[in-house]
Design a protein around this motif. Sequence first.
Motif, PDB file in Angstrom:
ATOM      1  N   THR A  16      -5.721  18.370 -23.698  1.00  0.00           N
ATOM      2  CA  THR A  16      -6.882  17.166 -23.843  1.00  0.00           C
ATOM      3  C   THR A  16      -6.555  15.746 -24.476  1.00  0.00           C
ATOM      4  OG1 THR A  16      -8.423  18.767 -24.906  1.00  0.00           O
ATOM      5  CG2 THR A  16      -8.147  18.984 -23.126  1.00  0.00           C
ATOM      6  N   ALA A  17      -5.302  16.120 -25.483  1.00  0.00           N
ATOM      7  CA  ALA A  17      -5.804  15.597 -26.771  1.00  0.00           C
ATOM      8  C   ALA A  17      -4.709  14.039 -26.500  1.00  0.00           C
ATOM      9  CB  ALA A  17      -5.661  15.321 -28.289  1.00  0.00           C
ATOM     10  N   ALA A  18      -4.129  14.095 -24.930  1.00  0.00           N
ATOM     11  CA  ALA A  18      -2.858  12.285 -25.083  1.00  0.00           C
ATOM     12  C   ALA A  18      -3.340  12.356 -23.097  1.00  0.00           C
ATOM     13  CB  ALA A  18      -1.397  13.228 -25.028  1.00  0.00           C
ATOM     14  N   GLY A  19      -3.077  10.638 -23.395  1.00  0.00           N
ATOM     15  CA  GLY A  19      -3.623  10.174 -22.081  1.00  0.00           C
ATOM     16  C   GLY A  19      -2.603   8.954 -22.561  1.00  0.00           C
ATOM     17  N   SER A  20      -1.875   8.187 -20.332  1.00  0.00           N
ATOM     18  CA  SER A  20      -1.597   7.340 -20.930  1.00  0.00           C
ATOM     19  C   SER A  20      -1.326   6.451 -19.431  1.00  0.00           C
ATOM     20  CB  SER A  20       0.315   7.826 -20.974  1.00  0.00           C
ATOM     21  OG  SER A  20       0.605   6.188 -21.280  1.00  0.00           O
ATOM     22  N   THR A  21      -1.048   5.428 -19.837  1.00  0.00           N
ATOM     23  CA  THR A  21      -1.232   4.666 -18.590  1.00  0.00           C
ATOM     24  C   THR A  21       0.037   3.939 -18.194  1.00  0.00           C
ATOM     25  OG1 THR A  21      -0.772   2.420 -19.939  1.00  0.00           O
ATOM     26  CG2 THR A  21      -3.002   3.153 -19.501  1.00  0.00           C
ATOM     27  N   ALA A  22       1.210   3.563 -16.890  1.00  0.00           N
ATOM     28  CA  ALA A  22       2.267   3.841 -16.880  1.00  0.00           C
ATOM     29  C   ALA A  22       2.053   2.650 -15.631  1.00  0.00           C
ATOM     30  CB  ALA A  22       3.013   4.842 -16.363  1.00  0.00           C
ATOM     31  N   SER A  23       3.242   1.437 -16.273  1.00  0.00           N
ATOM     32  CA  SER A  23       2.778   0.278 -14.977  1.00  0.00           C
ATOM     33  C   SER A  23       4.615  -0.138 -15.140  1.00  0.00           C
ATOM     34  CB  SER A  23       2.169  -0.738 -15.803  1.00  0.00           C
ATOM     35  OG  SER A  23       0.488  -0.803 -15.831  1.00  0.00           O
ATOM     36  N   ASP A  64       1.255   2.480 -22.108  1.00  0.00           N
ATOM     37  CA  ASP A  64       0.351   2.541 -23.078  1.00  0.00           C
ATOM     38  C   ASP A  64      -0.721   4.480 -23.262  1.00  0.00           C
ATOM     39  OD1 ASP A  64      -2.122   1.729 -24.975  1.00  0.00           O
ATOM     40  OD2 ASP A  64      -3.327   0.575 -23.505  1.00  0.00           O
ATOM     41  N   GLY A  65      -0.074   5.062 -24.415  1.00  0.00           N
ATOM     42  CA  GLY A  65      -1.038   6.171 -24.319  1.00  0.00           C
ATOM     43  C   GLY A  65      -2.230   5.487 -25.683  1.00  0.00           C
ATOM     44  N   HIS A  66      -3.084   6.884 -25.222  1.00  0.00           N
ATOM     45  CA  HIS A  66      -4.712   7.166 -26.171  1.00  0.00           C
ATOM     46  C   HIS A  66      -4.742   8.427 -26.612  1.00  0.00           C
ATOM     47  CE1 HIS A  66      -5.031   6.903 -21.396  1.00  0.00           C
ATOM     48  NE2 HIS A  66      -6.104   8.310 -22.240  1.00  0.00           N
ATOM     49  N   GLY A  67      -5.847   9.152 -26.944  1.00  0.00           N
ATOM     50  CA  GLY A  67      -5.667  10.939 -27.509  1.00  0.00           C
ATOM     51  C   GLY A  67      -5.160  10.473 -28.815  1.00  0.00           C
ATOM     52  N   LYS A  68      -5.467  11.609 -29.455  1.00  0.00           N
ATOM     53  CA  LYS A  68      -4.087  12.206 -31.153  1.00  0.00           C
ATOM     54  C   LYS A  68      -2.563  12.389 -30.725  1.00  0.00           C
ATOM     55  CE  LYS A  68      -7.740  14.083 -32.712  1.00  0.00           C
ATOM     56  NZ  LYS A  68      -8.476  15.947 -33.246  1.00  0.00           N
ATOM     57  N   THR A  88     -10.034   5.417 -15.010  1.00  0.00           N
ATOM     58  CA  THR A  88     -10.015   5.589 -13.262  1.00  0.00           C
ATOM     59  C   THR A  88      -8.285   6.735 -13.345  1.00  0.00           C
ATOM     60  OG1 THR A  88      -9.970   4.397 -11.909  1.00  0.00           O
ATOM     61  CG2 THR A  88     -12.140   5.073 -13.008  1.00  0.00           C
ATOM     62  N   ARG A  89      -7.878   6.669 -13.891  1.00  0.00           N
ATOM     63  CA  ARG A  89      -5.724   7.046 -13.315  1.00  0.00           C
ATOM     64  C   ARG A  89      -4.789   6.953 -14.668  1.00  0.00           C
ATOM     65  NH1 ARG A  89      -4.411   5.068  -6.872  1.00  0.00           N
ATOM     66  NH2 ARG A  89      -6.064   4.201  -6.973  1.00  0.00           N
ATOM     67  N   SER A  90      -4.459   8.339 -14.705  1.00  0.00           N
ATOM     68  CA  SER A  90      -3.776   8.239 -15.965  1.00  0.00           C
ATOM     69  C   SER A  90      -2.427   9.505 -16.105  1.00  0.00           C
ATOM     70  CB  SER A  90      -4.803   7.664 -17.402  1.00  0.00           C
ATOM     71  OG  SER A  90      -5.225   9.297 -17.205  1.00  0.00           O
ATOM     72  N   PHE A  91      -1.868   9.448 -16.922  1.00  0.00           N
ATOM     73  CA  PHE A  91      -0.990  10.637 -16.707  1.00  0.00           C
ATOM     74  C   PHE A  91      -1.455  11.967 -18.292  1.00  0.00           C
ATOM     75  CE2 PHE A  91       2.270   7.996 -14.865  1.00  0.00           C
ATOM     76  CZ  PHE A  91       2.810   8.724 -14.071  1.00  0.00           C
ATOM     77  N   GLY A  92      -2.228  12.282 -18.177  1.00  0.00           N
ATOM     78  CA  GLY A  92      -2.286  13.378 -18.684  1.00  0.00           C
ATOM     79  C   GLY A  92      -3.909  13.280 -18.689  1.00  0.00           C
TER      80      GLY A  92
END
Length: 442
Positions: A200-207, A68-72, A301-305
């Motif tokens: 700084t414009a990208a983050g993502s969860t991973a399950s 699940d990505g977030h940010g630009k 509180t945890r993510s990639f990016g």
Amino acid sequence: MRLGNAYAYCKPSQNVGLKLDLLRGLPGYVGHATSRINRLENQDNYSVKMMRSWPNAYGSALNCSVFDGHGKKGAQLSQLLANKLCSSLDCREPSWGKQDLMRLVQEYARRFPEGNYWKHKLATFDRFYDKFIKNCNSKQELLLMKEGDTTILGQNGGRMIFDKMGNIIDKIALLTELDRLRLFYGFAKFDLDQCCDLGTAAGSTASSIFLYPYDDPSMPTDGGKDDDSWIISHSGLLKLIVTQVGDSKIILCDQDGIAHALTTTHHTNSSRERRRLSLDPSRLDPDAFGETRFLNNFANTRSFGDVAGKPYGISSEPDIFSFLIGNTLHLPRSERSKLPFNGDECFLALVTDGITNMLTDQEVVDLITSTVNSWGLRKATPQFVAEETIQFIQAIASKHSDNATCLVIRLSNWGNWPNVDRTGLQRETKLMNAQSNETKLN
């Protein structure tokens, strides 16, 4: 049945239903669907792969993941993870060890010197390594198993499982030190080398799940290490490894149709996460939507990016859970209760928060089981019910609803749950309220 060496699928960025031919041939075993719902862009991604070299001793493993990505650049990052994360783990016996992980932590501390998180982890590295990797005594496995069965717990939190003669098959944790090191190191290395470069414009969860046959002498084997027929036959017990970074959920449906959450979300409302980040709850304020955010910005509180949060503990360190599930045909009846969910589980569902923000875990399970009960096993395959789940979310979604992704993996007891819908009334109420709100807006 041989599935070949190229059984893999990753959702394309354009939200198009591209599939490989081999995956088209398995809609009765792995279902997948996604939608942007009411967002301008779908930043969710997912992957389904056969891993050939890990876990090395057991041949192939089915890997399914949701991101699940977030940010630009969230869609770009989640696509990168879907394409390459678990493939980067699929290698022969790694040559690195504890010192390599220490050097990686040193590199994090060098690259992100602003906060104290990585400096503290480096200063306490031996204690961290012994607890979470070497001995795996974090007790995460125990927290998610049935309570009260302490007499059957193994040395490191694993379940004692016995063969027909009463001999112990497995009395320690299902993962070795090398397995846990591979996951910790692999996730952190991938994050630092590839994800942090997006800025700084990208983050993502991973399950993710890693599912493969248990090394059980009573389990029949038909084709050797490269034979993937176990996906179809479910002829014995399976090892299920779950990794979690963020808040996308993995839900198991047991033989009674009961939902079991196999992951814990990484939010500031978790006391464990507050301890890890040394957070003072009194200093955490909710945003306009009532959700508490870390550093006034991050929902997870945890993510990639999420490079801006890296110095302060927004890491890709996975929670790792291991379970023994599957067909209990070759297991003595007296030993079945010693499995974490009593065996003969029905299916696994991997879902992003676009679904779990709107449905409880039991509602997700009941939506799937009731769909099968209504349409029948021939029509309602895992592919069909994954698509129906997304359509239901579209029907009850508000204009602010998030992207939604659902993967459904068939297990040995698919379709044999009780004909009971425990949450049908709740789901019907949500559907009626959504229709009423739409009528008012029109």
